[in-house]
Design a protein around this motif. Structure first.
Motif, mmCIF file in Angstrom:
data_model
loop_
_atom_site.group_PDB
_atom_site.id
_atom_site.type_symbol
_atom_site.label_atom_id
_atom_site.label_comp_id
_atom_site.label_asym_id
_atom_site.label_seq_id
_atom_site.Cartn_x
_atom_site.Cartn_y
_atom_site.Cartn_z
ATOM 1 N N SER A 72 0.918 -1.066 0.150
ATOM 2 C CA SER A 72 0.237 -0.022 0.147
ATOM 3 C C SER A 72 0.892 1.523 0.499
ATOM 4 C CB SER A 72 -0.955 0.104 1.383
ATOM 5 O OG SER A 72 -0.051 -0.132 3.000
ATOM 6 N N LYS A 73 2.004 1.069 0.668
ATOM 7 C CA LYS A 73 3.053 2.351 0.575
ATOM 8 C C LYS A 73 3.531 2.490 -0.767
ATOM 9 C CE LYS A 73 3.139 1.414 5.415
ATOM 10 N NZ LYS A 73 4.669 2.192 6.464
ATOM 11 N N ALA A 74 3.392 1.498 -2.021
ATOM 12 C CA ALA A 74 4.437 2.180 -3.081
ATOM 13 C C ALA A 74 3.451 2.332 -4.403
ATOM 14 C CB ALA A 74 4.747 0.187 -2.976
ATOM 15 N N ARG A 75 4.734 2.883 -4.843
ATOM 16 C CA ARG A 75 3.923 3.311 -6.281
ATOM 17 C C ARG A 75 4.470 2.122 -7.106
ATOM 18 N NH1 ARG A 75 3.685 8.604 -7.268
ATOM 19 N NH2 ARG A 75 4.515 8.433 -9.632
ATOM 20 N N ILE A 76 3.662 2.119 -7.744
ATOM 21 C CA ILE A 76 3.642 1.502 -9.372
ATOM 22 C C ILE A 76 3.981 2.108 -10.482
ATOM 23 C CG2 ILE A 76 2.228 -0.226 -11.135
ATOM 24 C CD1 ILE A 76 0.210 -0.870 -8.559
ATOM 25 N N VAL A 77 4.853 1.531 -11.995
ATOM 26 C CA VAL A 77 5.444 1.790 -12.355
ATOM 27 C C VAL A 77 5.734 0.886 -13.506
ATOM 28 C CG1 VAL A 77 7.421 3.127 -13.650
ATOM 29 C CG2 VAL A 77 7.533 3.459 -11.239
ATOM 30 N N PHE A 78 4.986 1.182 -14.617
ATOM 31 C CA PHE A 78 4.832 0.373 -15.662
ATOM 32 C C PHE A 78 5.353 0.394 -16.972
ATOM 33 C CE2 PHE A 78 2.415 -2.610 -18.140
ATOM 34 C CZ PHE A 78 1.578 -3.444 -17.859
ATOM 35 N N VAL A 79 6.364 -0.397 -17.076
ATOM 36 C CA VAL A 79 7.113 -0.421 -18.040
ATOM 37 C C VAL A 79 7.050 -0.801 -18.986
ATOM 38 C CG1 VAL A 79 9.399 -1.059 -19.063
ATOM 39 C CG2 VAL A 79 9.323 -0.247 -16.658
ATOM 40 N N THR A 80 6.475 -0.252 -20.588
ATOM 41 C CA THR A 80 5.716 -0.833 -21.747
ATOM 42 C C THR A 80 6.878 -0.497 -23.157
ATOM 43 O OG1 THR A 80 3.937 -2.190 -22.917
ATOM 44 C CG2 THR A 80 3.598 0.358 -21.830
ATOM 45 N N SER A 81 6.233 -0.422 -24.198
ATOM 46 C CA SER A 81 6.372 0.143 -25.596
ATOM 47 C C SER A 81 5.652 1.291 -25.828
ATOM 48 C CB SER A 81 6.281 -1.175 -26.334
ATOM 49 O OG SER A 81 4.882 -1.347 -26.529
#
Length: 219
Positions: A72-81
């Motif tokens: 719950s304390k984390a940021r989610i970074v998405f890596v894609t094309s």
């Protein structure tokens, strides 16, 4: 750049590099002897990488929900094309995204280097690679500097052993959304509830564009 060209680059260039990185990771692991236990309260940044496949990204949204609940304390970074930007920008479960331009080899090399720097700047604690066979994606995971890296294992992708701290066997007989949630569980997430996809945010301009397109075709 077409898919066969991407596969050729991955096999000819990235796979030998992956084996080299594998050896380096094993040596460093033996020297540093890092503790790879995942403490949910200590995780501040999570990277999830799915470079190809817009449908697979939709299938990954139940996993993103598990990660959001468990860390719950984390940021989610998405890596894609870059081709998937239209979808990923509309996923409320994603805090920010890093895009790789794979339109040609030069753009691929430059944007991958840029993505690596951006990941290092964000100090990723937990990295999930949702690609199964891509050596290039595996190299990106270790180049991110993440202490804990989770990925899929198949016998035809043995270079992954040593590159990842948490591996989950990719079973093609299981629905892909369940496999993604299983990978999250292998790295400390707690799957809870039924599979729920999305949400995908719709903007006013999306509705206006659809209305205009339908009108253009007399619908």
């Amino acid at each position: 750049m077409k898919t066969p060209s991407k596969i050729l680059i991955d096999r000819a260039i990235a796979t030998p590099l992956a084996w080299g990185a594998n050896l380096g990771a094993r040596v460093l692991g033996h020297i540093l002897r890092r503790d790879h236990a995942v403490d949910p309260d200590a995780v501040r940044t999570i990277a999830v990488a799915k470079l190809l496949g817009m449908g697979s990204i939709v299938q990954a949204t139940p996993m993103l929900r598990d990660l959001r609940r468990s860390f719950s304390k984390a940021r989610i970074v998405f890596v894609t094309s870059q081709a998937n930007r239209g979808l990923v920008d509309r996923l409320p479960l994603v805090d920010e995204a890093i895009y790789i331009d794979d339109s040609n080899p030069t753009a691929l090399a430059a944007s991958t280097a840029k993505a690596t720097l951006e990941l290092l700047q964000r100090k990723v604690d937990l990295y999930f690679d949702l690609e199964v066979y891509s050596a290039g994606a595996s190299i990106l995971s270790i180049a991110s500097g993440a202490k804990n890296r989770a990925g899929f294992y198949r016998h035809s992708a043995k270079f992954k052993k040593g590159l990842f701290t948490h591996l989950s066997f990719f079973n093609p007989r299981i629905h892909v959304s369940a496999i993604y949630r299983q990978l999250a569980a292998a790295a400390g997430a707690t799957p809870d509830g039924d599979v729920e996809y999305g949400p995908i945010a719709l903007r006013p301009e999306d509705r206006e564009g659809l209305t205009a397109s339908l009108a253009k075709h007399g619908m």
